[in-house]
Enzyme design. Structure first.
Site, PDB file in Angstrom:
ATOM      1  N   VAL A 273       1.698   3.071  -5.861  1.00 38.34           N
ATOM      2  CA  VAL A 273       0.246   3.075  -5.682  1.00 38.34           C
ATOM      3  C   VAL A 273      -0.030   3.553  -4.267  1.00 38.34           C
ATOM      4  O   VAL A 273       0.862   3.574  -3.424  1.00 38.34           O
ATOM      5  CB  VAL A 273      -0.386   1.677  -5.917  1.00 38.34           C
ATOM      6  CG1 VAL A 273      -0.292   1.272  -7.376  1.00 38.34           C
ATOM      7  CG2 VAL A 273       0.241   0.628  -5.007  1.00 38.34           C
ATOM      8  N   SER A 274      -1.280   3.924  -4.001  1.00 37.57           N
ATOM      9  CA  SER A 274      -1.617   4.502  -2.704  1.00 37.57           C
ATOM     10  C   SER A 274      -1.901   3.485  -1.615  1.00 37.57           C
ATOM     11  O   SER A 274      -1.704   3.764  -0.439  1.00 37.57           O
ATOM     12  CB  SER A 274      -2.827   5.432  -2.837  1.00 37.57           C
ATOM     13  OG  SER A 274      -2.441   6.620  -3.467  1.00 37.57           O
ATOM     14  N   SER A 275      -2.378   2.287  -1.986  1.00 40.49           N
ATOM     15  CA  SER A 275      -2.770   1.339  -0.949  1.00 40.49           C
ATOM     16  C   SER A 275      -2.443  -0.098  -1.348  1.00 40.49           C
ATOM     17  O   SER A 275      -2.243  -0.400  -2.530  1.00 40.49           O
ATOM     18  CB  SER A 275      -4.266   1.464  -0.652  1.00 40.49           C
ATOM     19  OG  SER A 275      -5.012   1.222  -1.825  1.00 40.49           O
TER      20      SER A 275
END
Length: 198
Positions: free
Chosen positions: A64-66
């Site tokens: 995931v990105s964050s």
């Protein structure tokens, strides 16, 4: 001429401790060559051993990105676990919290290391963009050349939200803005701010 390695070098290649290698020797699992009182390991035999070890080992990879998407990451991993459980003797669980365009992701580097050391036969992901945002076919070809299949399982509900794509776009714009060394940087910064507000 055979390439012979010391026990410490062999342990690093196999990714196990020196004590594990000594135990394997007692069990007859992996026999070293004796040179005086020291153990030496034939490099080619180690590669054969790694190939045997990878026959029933795979990796599952989630990204995931964050950090605020950790629940999504755990859902990806849980979904992938269900796809592989009972089919393989060893399963490596690899995770990344980083943009899909970021170079040097720890998890991605770990996958590459496992593939190079012939510790896995396949990598399971929910969607191609979990592995990389761009150039998926190059990564697939790279892993295939190392004898590792990349298996993209249709995760349906695992598909990321649109905001993750926006974050990747912002990162791309920011990167290009930095490379322009200030040329039209104000306009680009303004565009990034507008994109963030959207």
């Amino acid at each position: 001429m055979k390439k012979l390695l010391r026990i410490r070098e062999a342990s690093q290649i196999l990714g196990v401790s020196v004590s594990t290698l000594r135990r394997w020797e007692k069990e007859g699992k992996l026999k070293p060559i004796r040179v005086g009182k020291e153990r030496r390991y034939d490099y080619d035999k180690l590669m054969e051993f790694l190939g045997q070890a990878s026959d029933n080992a795979v990796a599952i990879y989630g990204r995931v990105s964050s950090a605020d998407q950790k629940k999504d990451l755990e859902r990806q991993i849980e979904f992938l676990r269900k796809q592989v459980e009972g089919k393989y003797e060893k399963i490596y669980e690899i995770k990344d919290i980083a943009s899909g365009i970021k170079e040097g992701r720890k998890g991605l580097l770990k996958l590459i290391e496992l593939a190079k050391l012939k510790k896995i036969k396949a990598i399971y992901i929910t969607y191609p963009d979990r592995l990389t945002r761009f150039g998926y076919q190059y990564f697939e070809e790279f892993f295939n050349a190392l004898g590792v299949e990349v298996i993209s399982v249709d995760g349906k509900d695992m598909k990321e939200p649109e905001k993750e794509l926006v974050k990747d776009l912002i990162e791309i714009l920011t990167s290009f803005a930095g490379r322009l060394y200030g040329l039209r940087a104000n306009k680009i910064k303004k565009a990034i701010e507008e994109l963030k507000n959207e």
